[in-house]
Design an enzyme around this catalytic site. Structure first.
Site, short mmCIF file in Angstrom:
data_model
loop_
_atom_site.label_atom_id
_atom_site.label_comp_id
_atom_site.label_asym_id
_atom_site.label_seq_id
_atom_site.Cartn_x
_atom_site.Cartn_y
_atom_site.Cartn_z
N LYS A 16 -23.94 0.57 -8.95
CA LYS A 16 -23.74 -0.47 -10.49
C LYS A 16 -24.45 -1.87 -10.90
O LYS A 16 -24.55 -1.54 -11.78
CB LYS A 16 -22.20 -0.13 -10.50
CG LYS A 16 -21.52 0.85 -10.71
CD LYS A 16 -19.82 0.79 -10.97
CE LYS A 16 -19.71 -0.39 -9.24
NZ LYS A 16 -19.60 0.59 -8.28
N GLY A 40 -19.51 -6.24 -4.78
CA GLY A 40 -20.92 -7.12 -4.48
C GLY A 40 -21.66 -6.29 -5.18
O GLY A 40 -21.77 -5.06 -4.59
N ARG A 142 4.71 -11.38 -11.33
CA ARG A 142 5.60 -12.57 -11.89
C ARG A 142 5.35 -13.49 -11.31
O ARG A 142 6.18 -14.62 -11.63
CB ARG A 142 6.67 -12.21 -13.78
CG ARG A 142 5.50 -11.30 -14.24
CD ARG A 142 6.94 -10.12 -15.00
NE ARG A 142 8.04 -9.85 -14.15
CZ ARG A 142 8.85 -9.56 -14.09
NH1 ARG A 142 8.95 -9.29 -15.52
NH2 ARG A 142 9.66 -8.58 -13.66
N GLN A 223 -15.92 -1.74 -7.79
CA GLN A 223 -15.21 -0.12 -6.68
C GLN A 223 -16.07 0.78 -8.03
O GLN A 223 -16.84 1.16 -9.07
CB GLN A 223 -13.87 -0.20 -6.69
CG GLN A 223 -13.61 -1.61 -6.13
CD GLN A 223 -13.22 -2.95 -5.92
OE1 GLN A 223 -12.60 -3.11 -7.70
NE2 GLN A 223 -13.84 -3.47 -5.66
N ARG A 302 -19.62 -3.94 6.52
CA ARG A 302 -19.41 -2.39 7.54
C ARG A 302 -20.31 -1.14 7.32
O ARG A 302 -20.76 -1.11 6.00
CB ARG A 302 -18.03 -2.09 6.66
CG ARG A 302 -16.94 -2.67 7.49
CD ARG A 302 -15.31 -1.93 7.20
NE ARG A 302 -15.33 -2.37 5.29
CZ ARG A 302 -14.37 -2.52 4.95
NH1 ARG A 302 -12.90 -2.13 5.31
NH2 ARG A 302 -14.24 -2.73 3.17
N VAL A 414 -34.66 6.14 -7.98
CA VAL A 414 -35.15 6.69 -7.28
C VAL A 414 -35.82 5.79 -5.95
O VAL A 414 -37.22 5.92 -5.67
CB VAL A 414 -36.97 7.89 -7.68
CG1 VAL A 414 -36.05 8.87 -8.09
CG2 VAL A 414 -37.83 6.79 -8.88
P1 IMP Z 1 -9.37 -4.23 -1.11
O1 IMP Z 1 -10.27 -3.72 -2.73
O2 IMP Z 1 -10.47 -5.19 -0.27
O3 IMP Z 1 -7.62 -4.04 -1.56
O4 IMP Z 1 -9.30 -2.60 -0.53
C1 IMP Z 1 -8.71 -1.90 -0.60
C2 IMP Z 1 -10.13 -0.29 -0.81
O5 IMP Z 1 -10.79 -0.76 -1.44
C3 IMP Z 1 -10.36 -0.30 1.16
O6 IMP Z 1 -10.48 0.94 1.58
C4 IMP Z 1 -12.35 -0.86 0.50
O7 IMP Z 1 -13.07 -0.74 1.54
C5 IMP Z 1 -12.16 -0.37 -0.63
N1 IMP Z 1 -13.32 -1.04 -1.53
C6 IMP Z 1 -12.56 -2.24 -2.43
N2 IMP Z 1 -13.42 -2.94 -2.75
C7 IMP Z 1 -14.80 -1.76 -2.47
C8 IMP Z 1 -16.05 -1.85 -3.29
O8 IMP Z 1 -17.13 -2.70 -3.76
N3 IMP Z 1 -16.82 -0.92 -2.77
C9 IMP Z 1 -16.57 0.03 -1.28
N4 IMP Z 1 -14.80 -0.04 -1.66
C10 IMP Z 1 -14.05 -1.27 -1.65
#
Ligand code: IMP
Length: 444
Positions: A16, A40, A142, A223, A302, A414
């Site tokens: 994105k 990120g 809250r 996400q 990871r 691409v």
């Molecule tokens: P949290 O958002 O840190 O609570 O993680 C919850 C779930 O969302 C986990 O499976 C993370 O790996 C996934 N997750 C959170 N942020 C990202 C992202 O930016 N990309 C991919 N997975 C994410």
């Protein structure tokens, strides 16, 4: 066409950042509406690389307004580090506006995130351990501390006391002496407040003004749909709504302000953390996709789980978001496979076929992907700039995706470079037309 929402249509990490960056060049404002520094982006500009977790990537263009909306959870330490890093590289950060209503990630949220994962043991979610879940939990309970509280010492102290006391109890089994000192924490957060004060604003009003003036506003999700707390693979999800609908609530505008919703999906699938993933490949092919696609997290480093493209999930994401177009990223990564597979339905444990994403978690956990085989291609796609430059098999693959997901493909990635994209007619039609539209940078 002032309001365009960019959302992840898979499990996050769809690319994105690059798409927002492309559109941002011709937009007036870039806005985040949910998530936090669990997201990120890596933005590549010529020789330079930028890693941003909280600040919208539009900040790299002089004169753009960048908004962190009320739906975002902010770790102020991370935000200030990001601001300092940008300033050190001579980026003007004067256009950043932070919602006074956004919630703050506090030190105890980080401790609780890790403690929660430890408690779950082998059932853990695999969170980014950035305190995201506990912060949203406090918001709903809250007990949250908001950005505006940083500007009122008395209130800040009172709210920290109220929020922190219950945390001590829940942290006790995991931390003998959690470093949670009221005075130190208040002082630290007051300093953050001073540093951020010039950026704090009524961003809902600002959004209204921008949209009312016909400015091009890009609302950037973090996400992806399958990590949505309501519609994703709960409980293996994030704690916010990465869907287009949240762009309204998370910034304080109404749905009529949104004109376009673009869903970003990779040409294959990845997922970080635990949870169901019907098209996952735990073999050599999965490893090949991981190494060719560089599938390692920007935020956590990871290794990502990999699999074939999942059209059941993509159709679901298309519906949940009312996608007006799809962007397919990293098509080049699939070059070299003789045959490409795609999940077109799921097969349940009892042999039942599911065309739609199953609503019952138990069913979903026991499904496997039913795969359709398509022709692969050998050619490197890095230099392709139009659909006709692509090998026939790659074009067929894109057509298959559009047909089965219900949204036209607007743009195809691409390669990692900014210019390594193909605008389709659907993409150009959507975005060009009005002078100064966000897509006016697209080749005619
Ligand atoms: P949290 O958002 O840190 O609570 O993680 C919850 C779930 O969302 C986990 O499976 C993370 O790996 C996934 N997750 C959170 N942020 C990202 C992202 O930016 N990309 C991919 N997975 C994410």
């Amino acid at each position: 066409m002032p309001g365009i929402v960019i959302v992840g249509a898979q499990w996050g990490d769809e690319g994105k950042g690059k798409i927002t960056d492309l559109l941002a060049e011709h937009g007036d404002a870039v806005v985040r509406f949910q998530g936090g520094n669990n997201a990120g982006h890596t933005i590549v500009r010529g020789e330079e690389e930028w890693k941003l977790h909280l600040i919208p990537s539009g900040i790299l263009y002089p004169g753009k307004t960048c908004v962190i909306g009320n739906g975002v959870v902010i770790d102020p330490r991370v935000l200030i580090e990001e601001l300092d890093g940008l300033r050190a590289r001579r980026v003007d950060v004067g256009g950043l506006r932070i919602s006074a209503n956004a919630h703050l990630i506090m030190p105890y949220h980080l401790l609780l995130d890790s403690a929660g994962e430890t408690r779950l043991g082998s059932n853990k979610i695999g969170t980014t351990r950035r305190g995201i879940g506990p912060c949203y939990a406090d918001k709903a309970a809250r007990l949250g501390i908001r950005v505006q509280d940083l500007l009122d010492e008395k209130i800040l102290k009172k709210k920290i006391v109220a929020a922190m006391e219950p945390k001590r109890l829940s942290l006790r089994p995991y931390e003998k002496d959690p470093a949670l000192d009221l005075h130190t924490m208040t002082e630290e957060y007051l300093v953050y407040g001073h540093r951020l004060e010039q950026h704090i604003a009524d961003t809902s009003k600002l959004m209204w003004e921008l949209l009312d003036a016909g400015k091009n506003v890009i609302l950037e999700g973090a996400q992806g749909a399958m990590l949505d707390i309501d519609h994703g693979t709960y409980p293996f999800v994030t704690s916010s709504n990465p869907l287009s609908g949240a762009a309204c609530v998370g910034t304080g505008i109404g749905p009529k302000a949104i004109d376009e919703v673009w869903g970003i999906a990779k040409a294959y699938t990845t997922r970080v953390g635990a949870g169901p993933f019907p098209s996952e490949l735990e073999d050599d092919t999965g490893e090949q996709i991981r190494s060719r696609g560089g599938e390692f997290g920007t935020t956590t480093g990871r290794a990502r789980r990999t699999g074939w493209l999942d059209l059941v999930a993509l159709r679901y994401a298309s519906r949940l978001n009312t996608l007006t177009a799809l962007v397919i990223t990293k098509l080049d990564v699939l070059s070299g496979f003789d045959r490409i597979q795609v999940a077109t339905s799921y097969r349940g444990a009892d042999g039942a076929e599911f065309e739609d994403f199953p609503y019952h978690q138990t069913v979903l956990h026991h499904t496997t992907a039913s795969l359709t085989e398509l022709r692969g291609w050998k050619e490197d796609l890095g230099e392709c700039r139009t659909l006709s430059d692509l090998p026939d098999a790659a074009r067929e693959y894109l057509d298959f995706i559009a047909e089965h997901s219900g949204a036209p493909v607007a743009l195809v990635g691409v390669g990692p470079g900014r210019d390594q994209v193909i605008w389709t007619e659907a993409g150009r039609d959507t975005l060009i037309g009005e002078a100064g539209g966000v897509g006016s940078g697209a080749p005619a």
